[in-house]
Design an enzyme around this catalytic site. Structure first.
Site, PDB file in Angstrom:
ATOM      1  N   SER A 166      -4.296 -32.536  53.130  1.00  0.00           N
ATOM      2  CA  SER A 166      -5.649 -32.876  53.505  1.00  0.00           C
ATOM      3  C   SER A 166      -5.668 -32.548  54.927  1.00  0.00           C
ATOM      4  O   SER A 166      -4.831 -32.319  55.680  1.00  0.00           O
ATOM      5  CB  SER A 166      -5.700 -34.690  53.468  1.00  0.00           C
ATOM      6  OG  SER A 166      -6.772 -35.061  54.238  1.00  0.00           O
ATOM      7  N   TYR A 179      -2.921 -42.948  55.735  1.00  0.00           N
ATOM      8  CA  TYR A 179      -3.046 -41.633  54.611  1.00  0.00           C
ATOM      9  C   TYR A 179      -2.805 -40.450  55.561  1.00  0.00           C
ATOM     10  O   TYR A 179      -2.087 -39.369  55.053  1.00  0.00           O
ATOM     11  CB  TYR A 179      -4.457 -41.751  54.258  1.00  0.00           C
ATOM     12  CG  TYR A 179      -4.904 -40.597  53.370  1.00  0.00           C
ATOM     13  CD1 TYR A 179      -4.692 -40.384  51.934  1.00  0.00           C
ATOM     14  CD2 TYR A 179      -5.594 -39.661  53.840  1.00  0.00           C
ATOM     15  CE1 TYR A 179      -4.936 -39.230  51.579  1.00  0.00           C
ATOM     16  CE2 TYR A 179      -6.043 -38.404  53.165  1.00  0.00           C
ATOM     17  CZ  TYR A 179      -5.610 -38.225  51.869  1.00  0.00           C
ATOM     18  OH  TYR A 179      -6.221 -37.214  51.036  1.00  0.00           O
TER      19      TYR A 179
END
Length: 283
Positions: A166, A179
């Site tokens: 990501s 995350y």
């Protein structure tokens, strides 16, 4: 008279990509939905054999239903698709499933590690279980799957791995510490793996998406964000907008994954390909 666009080169590239994957076997984690499902569908469309794994049995059933009986690459897509329910957090189950995949469709040539989860919350409010879940799936799960596949690719001295991380791995995000940290771990793990496998001819690369129209993104919108606010940015949360002014589709991210797995990327390894519409100014 207006000149017509020359599409010959584009057609040649498409044919080359199809040759890259025809009869090759690729394992895809997180294949039941979103980016993973898009990767699996595109690989099947280009003649690959695909082992699609996920915890979501219903999603895998939908993927199989989408693999129609239309001939592609000499065999029907459904005949080149093997599915299994897999919890990437379980190392023993991962080893067993990878062995079963090879028994079903032959030796692996590649891996698309896409499985991931999102937990939101400010650091001071995060539960231990939220932190652990992100790392168990996004980092340890990636380790389990990459290790199992890498052992096999190394012995054959051929193949490629693409880890979907990501853009949050390198850009701080408020409310996304668990995350972002887990994705940063996965990104650096993939680089280290690529360095170790390079002498054996195995390439390892990372694809780092930004906001993508998946169930994960839609869950964020349910918490008060929206498509428009993501595109416009939010200075109060130290977040830039998206210069291309659109949310990515799963297929757009999948195309980047397939490129890095293909022979067209034969001299690319340890690379982090950001696919975020410019949202992180290509940090």
């Amino acid at each position: 008279m207006n000149a017509q666009p020359d599409t010959t080169g584009r057609a040649d590239l498409t044919a080359q990509r199809q040759d890259d994957f025809r009869d090759r076997h690729v394992l895809v984690t997180g294949a039941a939905s979103g980016i993973g499902a898009a990767v699996a569908r595109q690989l099947l469309a280009q003649g690959a054999c695909v082992s699609a794994v996920d915890l979501d049995a219903a999603g895998l059933h939908r993927l199989r239903a989408q693999a129609t009986d239309a001939a592609t690459g000499g065999t029907a897509p459904s005949e080149r698709l093997w599915t299994a329910v897999l919890d990437v957090r379980d190392a023993a189950q991962v080893e067993q499933t990878v062995a079963q995949a090879e028994a079903a469709l032959g030796p692996l040539h590649g891996l698309a590690s896409v499985a991931g989860v999102l937990e939101m919350g400010a650091v001071i409010d995060l539960e231990d279980a939220q932190w652990a879940r992100c790392f168990d799936v996004n980092a340890t799960g990636v380790f389990h799957v990459c290790r199992a596949v890498a052992r096999r690719l190394r012995d054959r001295r051929t193949g490629a791995i693409a880890v979907v991380s990501s853009n949050a791995a390198t850009t701080p995000r408020t409310g996304m510490a668990a995350y972002a940290a887990s994705k940063a771990a996965a990104t650096q793990f993939a680089r280290c793996l690529g360095l170790e496998l390079a002498p054996h001819g195995i390439r390892v690369n990372i694809v780092s998406p930004g906001s993508t129209d998946t169930a994960m993104q839609q869950a964020l919108w349910a918490l008060g964000s929206s498509r428009d606010t993501v595109i416009a940015g939010d200075p109060a949360r130290w977040r830039l907008g998206i210069p291309l002014a659109k949310i990515a589709t799963p297929d757009e991210i999948a195309q980047a994954v397939l490129f890095l797995l293909s022979d067209q990327a034969s001299h690319i390894t340890l690379h982090d390909l950001r696919v975020d519409g410019g949202a992180t100014l290509d940090q």
